[in-house]
Structures are given as structure tokens and as C-alpha cells.
Write a protein that holds these residues in place. Structure first.
Motif, PDB file in Angstrom:
ATOM      1  N   TRP A 282       0.830  -1.214   0.000  1.00  0.00           N
ATOM      2  CA  TRP A 282       0.000   0.000   0.000  1.00  0.00           C
ATOM      3  C   TRP A 282       0.863   1.263   0.000  1.00  0.00           C
ATOM      4  N   ALA A 286       0.873   3.998  -3.044  1.00  0.00           N
ATOM      5  CA  ALA A 286       0.715   5.428  -2.775  1.00  0.00           C
ATOM      6  C   ALA A 286       1.836   6.236  -3.419  1.00  0.00           C
ATOM      7  N   VAL A 490      -9.800   0.392  -2.440  1.00  0.00           N
ATOM      8  CA  VAL A 490      -9.998   1.563  -1.584  1.00  0.00           C
ATOM      9  C   VAL A 490     -11.201   2.367  -2.065  1.00  0.00           C
ATOM     10  N   GLY A 494     -13.412   1.694   0.824  1.00  0.00           N
ATOM     11  CA  GLY A 494     -12.893   2.690   1.745  1.00  0.00           C
ATOM     12  C   GLY A 494     -11.664   2.172   2.463  1.00  0.00           C
ATOM     13  N   PHE A 495     -11.210   2.906   3.445  1.00  0.00           N
ATOM     14  CA  PHE A 495      -9.974   2.555   4.141  1.00  0.00           C
ATOM     15  C   PHE A 495     -10.124   1.340   5.059  1.00  0.00           C
ATOM     16  N   LEU A 498      -7.872  -1.640   4.248  1.00  0.00           N
ATOM     17  CA  LEU A 498      -6.435  -1.616   4.507  1.00  0.00           C
ATOM     18  C   LEU A 498      -6.056  -2.448   5.726  1.00  0.00           C
ATOM     19  N   GLY A 503      -3.078   2.932   6.533  1.00  0.00           N
ATOM     20  CA  GLY A 503      -3.499   4.241   6.040  1.00  0.00           C
ATOM     21  C   GLY A 503      -2.433   5.298   6.271  1.00  0.00           C
ATOM     22  N   TRP A 504      -1.774   5.235   7.439  1.00  0.00           N
ATOM     23  CA  TRP A 504      -0.697   6.181   7.724  1.00  0.00           C
ATOM     24  C   TRP A 504       0.500   5.925   6.804  1.00  0.00           C
ATOM     25  N   MET A 506       0.250   4.785   3.783  1.00  0.00           N
ATOM     26  CA  MET A 506      -0.141   5.325   2.476  1.00  0.00           C
ATOM     27  C   MET A 506       0.048   6.837   2.437  1.00  0.00           C
TER      28      MET A 506
END
Length: 602
Positions: A282, A286, A490, A494-495, A498, A503-504, A506
Motif C-alpha cells: 500500500w 501510494a 480503496v 474505503g480505508f 487496509l 493508512g498512515w 499510504m
């Protein structure tokens, strides 16, 4: 042919042969080899290469060996490279490197007839989009189109120095045969492809490194790709491998964010645990997305100029360039072709992927805009931002549909338009420099695409049945498809899709990926030393061993260039393409051996 241009580097002879059966047939055959090679390369590391130069060199070598009664001409060589590049680009244009394998990873079964129909429909869209832009970008603005210019100069040089050209063709063939034999041998003796040093020497540190992917993969293809990409991209790959697999990976596993004991696992359905690879991919996605999107955003002047070019091109078409308008592509050809390709794409998208016709029309409209930008980008930099174009479309369609099939395949339409439009424009630039007929090239490209589909789709099906493309233990990890699939997930889920805290990761990856094009744009002196966001992101997705061998290839690039510069300039392309083509063809052979159950020796 009496036309002349201030850029023209060759004056055709009166009555010189051009669109001949032998030139087209050679281009289709060589393009089939290129597209098969690109499938294996692209599904392994996420990149593909153009077929123009390779088809031009091998076509010349082929006819030099055959020695036909009627000599092979410069304009025939141009037709061979045009048909060859059309066929060779089908691995990418048909979506077989990204959206199609991404659909397979999501468990979607695509019928064989659907793959053929989809490939044919969307591939012709891009070609039609390129035609009205030719006059503006090639004739009026005289954009460089580096690959097209290099191909034209190579063709002229080959005919001026037949001995040197035959030498290049022979070197390419020798390295291709050598790579082929080595990789086929590795089917029977797997240790040839991945020597288990950690077992031979019983050193615990080597075992730990091997577990995290830091082992030697003997791959002629990836070494050859390293020779092509050069030191900046090679350094980006090894830097990404170290950052992702040696630093970030062990850290998140020790914290417990990716607890599976095997770091190569993406997500284990039975234990419901994420592997390190499923977490750091991920971050890689990104980085790649940010690099593509920020590059596009910083190219706003290109957008505006491209739109003005479109307006002028649509008004004047491909005419008024020469005194012999019969050599130009009639507007009715590309307009009719675009209408037929659009209708076919809409029908196939609905039947195969259940995409509402209105959304397909929107995707085609986006394709006309973004393909235009891609053509200008190629003309100025030789870079086709297909990935960035696809991500733009995925983001747009993610806001109107939760269907992952719609998200992926609508982006596939945009990617195909950008891929084929750029490929066609490079060929038209080559023809322009050689004084060739655009109409003849247009016909050769259409035939090449048709032949390319009938190479690419069967080879893709063989690879998928033999290797289960994209699976955790597959030799074909399909990193580009992993990125497209991740974005689609995603957008649809949505998140929540993950892994823990990814998420952080990404967010950090997005900031890092966006920094690189900004540095290149605002501090151009630092551009040669700025990492490639695409390469860095891919290194987070593929096992580290692939980055290592490509880095070694780029290291050989630097050593060879400094040690023997004249030999390097003459032969580096022939050597690298020979290595890539040889392993690509061996990959098909090994896949067939796997399917029919031939056992290995060890």
C-alpha cells in the motif's frame, strides 16, 4: 514521392517499395515476439518496452540474411517497425498487464472470447485518437518524440552501414538464444534461476536475508532491463527494496501490524493475518499514484497546449501538409474508425464487465482528453504516463460507482487510449522523418494490432494457467495490477480494506511520491539525482530479489559506458533486448512445460 520537410533525414527513391506483404508480415511476426516478451516482463516487474527499434533492427537483419532478389528498402523497414510496434504494444494496450490481471486477483472470470473482443475494441481507440493530432504535434510544433526520432535515425544508419547493422542483429540474436537456453534449463534445474546460497553455506544471516527476499535471482530479462533503465532508476529500485523489505518490513512485523510469519504473504484467508508484503504494497501504491498525479498536475501547461492542439487538429485534420494529399490519412478513416471502436468498446464493456453504457461513454470521452496529454508528454519527454492516466480515471469513477470492475476496466479504456495513441504517434514521427506515407503506416498499424491480439491473449492465458498471475507464490507478481487492484479496493470499500495502520503508511508514501516530481519541476539541476517514484514504488511491491538483479544490470550499464563507450553506444540496446526477448520466449516455453506436467530434474 516529392514531399520534403525541414526535418526530413531521408529522401525516398522514385517508386520505392513501402507497404509490402513481406514488410508487414515481418513486422507482425517480430511484434508478436515483442508482445510475448512484454507480457512476461510486465507481469514480472510492471514495465514493458516498445517494439519499434527491436522490430527495425531484427527486420533489417532478417532480410539481410535472406537476401531477397528485390532489395529491402528504407520505407519497408519503416512499415516493419510500425506493424511491429503496433503488435508489440498489445500487452499493455489490451490491459493484460494491469486491469485484466487485477480482475483475476479479485476472482472475476473473463471468458476467452471476452478477452479477444475487449483487446480488439480498446486497442483501436487509441490509434484513431492519434491521427488528428499528427499535424499539430509532428508537422507544426515538431515535437521531438525521442523514440520515434531514434528509430528513424537507426533505420537510416542501418542502410548506410549494413555491416554494423547486421552485427547488432547478430548480437541481439546470440544473447536471445543464450537467455532462452538458460531459462529453459532452469525449469529442469531450478537452482540455476535462484541459487540457494543460504543452504549451501549454512550461514544463518543469509537465511534471514533470503526469507525477506534478499537473494540472487539469475534473470537475463531483469538484468537486460537494468541495462535499459540506467543508474538513476536502478538506484531507485535498490533503495526502495532496502527501505521496504529491510527497514520498514521487519519494523511493522515486530510491532504486530503484519503478524504473519511469512513476510511474502499478502493476506492469509485461513488465519486472517496480513503478511508484510500485504502491508508495504500500500505504501508502494501510494508512492506510484502520487508520482503520477503530481507529475500530471505540474504539467498543466501541457494540458492547455494540448487542448489548443486538439482544437486546431480537429479543424484541419491531417491535410495541407504536403502537395500530395493522397499520402495523408483521410479524416473519414479515423472518424469512422473511432465511432466503430467506441461502439464496440461500449458493447463489449457491457457484455463482459457489466459496465453501464453511459459510464463507458464517459470513459471514452476522458480517453480523448488524457490520450492527447499523453501524446504531448511522449513528444516532449518520451514518457507515457499511462499509470497516472489510469489512476485519474479510477478516482473519477470511484466517486460514481462502487463496482470494482467498472473502476478497473474504465481505467483500462483510458490506459489503452494513452498507450496506443502514444505508440502510433512515435511511429508517425519516424515516418515523417523518412518521408513515408502516413496512410501506409496507418494500415500497417491496424494490421499489426490485429496480429498482436492473437499473440498476446493466448500467451496471457498460458501464463495465467501455468503461474496463477498475482498469487503470493507466483513468479509473475503483476505489480502494476497489484497497484490498480489496491486503488479499486480503496475506492469501493474505503480505508476499511487496509491492513492495520496502513493508512498512515499510504499517507507517508503519497507525500514522498509527490515530492519527487516537485523537486524535478522546481529544481531541475537536481533532476538527475532525484529517485524515480515509479521505480521506488514498484520495489515495495515486488520481492527484493527482482530489484537486486535490475540494479546489477544498471551497474553494468555504468561500467560498460565508462569502460568501452563506443561499444556501449553500438550494442547496449541489442544486448538488453536480446536478454529480455530470450527469457520472455523461454517463459512461454516453461509455462507450456508446466501445463503438460513435465517434471523438473531436481
Amino acid at each position: 514521392m516529392n514531399q520534403t520537410h525541414d526535418e526530413q533525414i531521408y529522401i525516398p527513391q522514385e517508386g520505392e517499395s513501402q507497404l509490402t506483404f513481406r514488410a508487414v508480415a515481418a513486422g507482425c511476426l517480430l511484434g508478436g515476439i515483442v508482445t510475448s516478451m512484454n507480457l512476461y516482463l510486465g507481469l514480472k516487474i510492471g514495465w514493458s518496452i516498445g517494439g519499434s527499434l527491436m522490430a527495425a533492427i531484427l527486420g533489417f537483419g532478417l532480410f539481410a540474411l535472406i537476401k531477397p532478389k528485390k532489395p529491402y528498402s528504407v520505407l519497408e523497414a519503416n512499415i516493419t517497425q510500425t506493424a511491429g510496434s503496433g503488435a508489440g504494444s498489445m500487452a499493455s494496450a489490451a490491459g493484460l498487464l494491469a486491469p485484466i490481471p487485477a480482475m483475476g486477483m479479485l476472482g472475476e472470470e473473463i471468458p476467452t472470447w471476452g478477452l479477444f473482443a475487449w483487446s480488439l475494441a480498446i486497442a483501436y481507440l487509441g490509434v484513431m485518437l492519434a491521427v488528428p493530432l499528427r499535424r499539430q504535434y509532428v508537422v507544426i510544433e515538431k515535437l521531438r518524440f525521442p523514440t520515434g526520432t531514434a528509430t528513424a535515425n537507426t533505420i537510416v544508419a542501418m542502410f548506410a552501414s549494413a555491416g554494423e547493422s547486421l552485427r547488432k542483429a547478430k548480437v541481439l540474436s546470440y544473447f536471445s538464444v543464450g537467455a532462452f537456453l538458460y531459462i529453459v534449463s532452469s525449469y529442469f534445474i531450478p537452482q540455476l534461476e535462484s541459487p540457494p546460497f543460504h543452504k549451501w553455506f549454512d550461514i544463518s544471516a543469509l537465511g534471514v536475508m533470503a526469507l525477506w527476499g534478499f537473494k540472487l535471482a539469475v534473470s537475463p530479462m531483469l538484468f537486460g532491463a537494468g541495462l535499459l533503465i540506467g543508474p538513476r532508476v536502478g538506484a531507485s529500485l535498490i533503495g526502495g527494496a532496502i527501505a521496504g523489505w529491510a527497514l520498514l518490513g521487519p519494523s511493522i512485523q515486530s510491532i504486530g501490524w503484519a503478524p504473519h510469519e511469512n513476510p511474502m504473504v499478502i493476506f492469509d484467508q485461513e488465519s486472517k493475518l496480513w503478511g508484510v508484503r500485504g502491508w508495504i504494497l500500500w505504501v508502494g501504491v501510494a508512492i506510484m499514484v502520487a508520482d503520477g498525479l503530481v507529475s500530471l498536475a505540474l504539467s498543466w501547461k501541457t494540458f492547455m497546449t494540448a487542448f489548443r492542439g486538439t482544437r486546431d487538429a480537429m479543424s484541419h485534420g491531417d491535410l495541407k501538409e504536403t502537395s500530395q494529399e493522397s499520402t495523408s490519412i483521410p479524416n473519414s478513416w479515423w472518424m469512422g474508425g473511432f465511432a466503430l471502436a467506441s461502439i464496440a468498446t461500449t458493447i463489449v464493456a457491457s457484455l463482459v464487465f457489466h459496465i453501464p453504457p453511459l459510464l463507458t461513454v464517459v470513459a471514452i470521452f476522458l480517453s480523448t482528453i488524457l490520450a492527447n496529454v499523453a501524446v504531448r508528454s511522449i513528444g516532449e519527454t518520451d514518457i507515457n504516463p499511462v499509470g497516472g492516466m489510469g489512476k485519474v480515471t479510477q478516482a473519477i469513477f470511484g466517486s460514481v460507482s462502487s463496482s470494482m470492475a467498472t473502476n478497473l476496466m474504465s481505467a483500462g479504456i483510458t490506459g489503452a487510449g494513452a498507450s496506443q495513441a502514444g505508440d502510433m504517434m512515435q511511429d508517425l514521427k519516424t515516418g515523417h522523418l523518412l518521408g513515408a506515407s502516413p496512410k501506409a503506416q496507418f494500415k500497417a498499424q491496424l494490421i499489426g494490432i490485429l496480429s498482436g491480439v492473437f499473440f498476446a491473449v493466448p500467451v496471457y492465458l498460458v501464463f495465467d494457467q501455468a503461474y496463477d498471475i498475482g498469487a503470493a507464490n507466483s513468479p509473475l507478481t503483476a505489480p502494476a495490477a497489484q497497484a490498480w487492484k489496491a486503488v479499486a479496493e480503496v475506492m469501493s470499500k474505503g480505508f476499511a480494506a487496509l491492513p492495520p495502520m496502513a493508512g498512515w503508511g499510504m499517507l507517508a508514501g503519497f507525500l514522498l511520491g509527490g515530492l519527487f516530481p516537485a523537486i524535478k519541476r522546481f529544481y531541475p539541476k537536481l533532476a538527475p539525482y532525484t529517485p524515480s517514484g515509479l521505480a521506488l514504488g514498484i520495489a515495495f511491491i515486488v520481492p527484493a530479489k527482482y530489484s537486486i538483479i535490475m540494479f546489477l544490470g544498471s551497474l553494468a550499464y555504468m561500467i560498460w559506458q565508462r569502460w568501452r563507450p563506443s561499444s556501449f553506444e553500438a550494442l547496449v540496446f541489442a544486448v538488453s533486448c536480446g536478454l529480455i526477448a530470450g527469457e520472455g520466449l523461454a517463459g512461454i516455453t516453461n509455462a507450456i512445460l508446466t501445463l503438460i506436467g513435465v517434471p523438473s530434474l531436481f
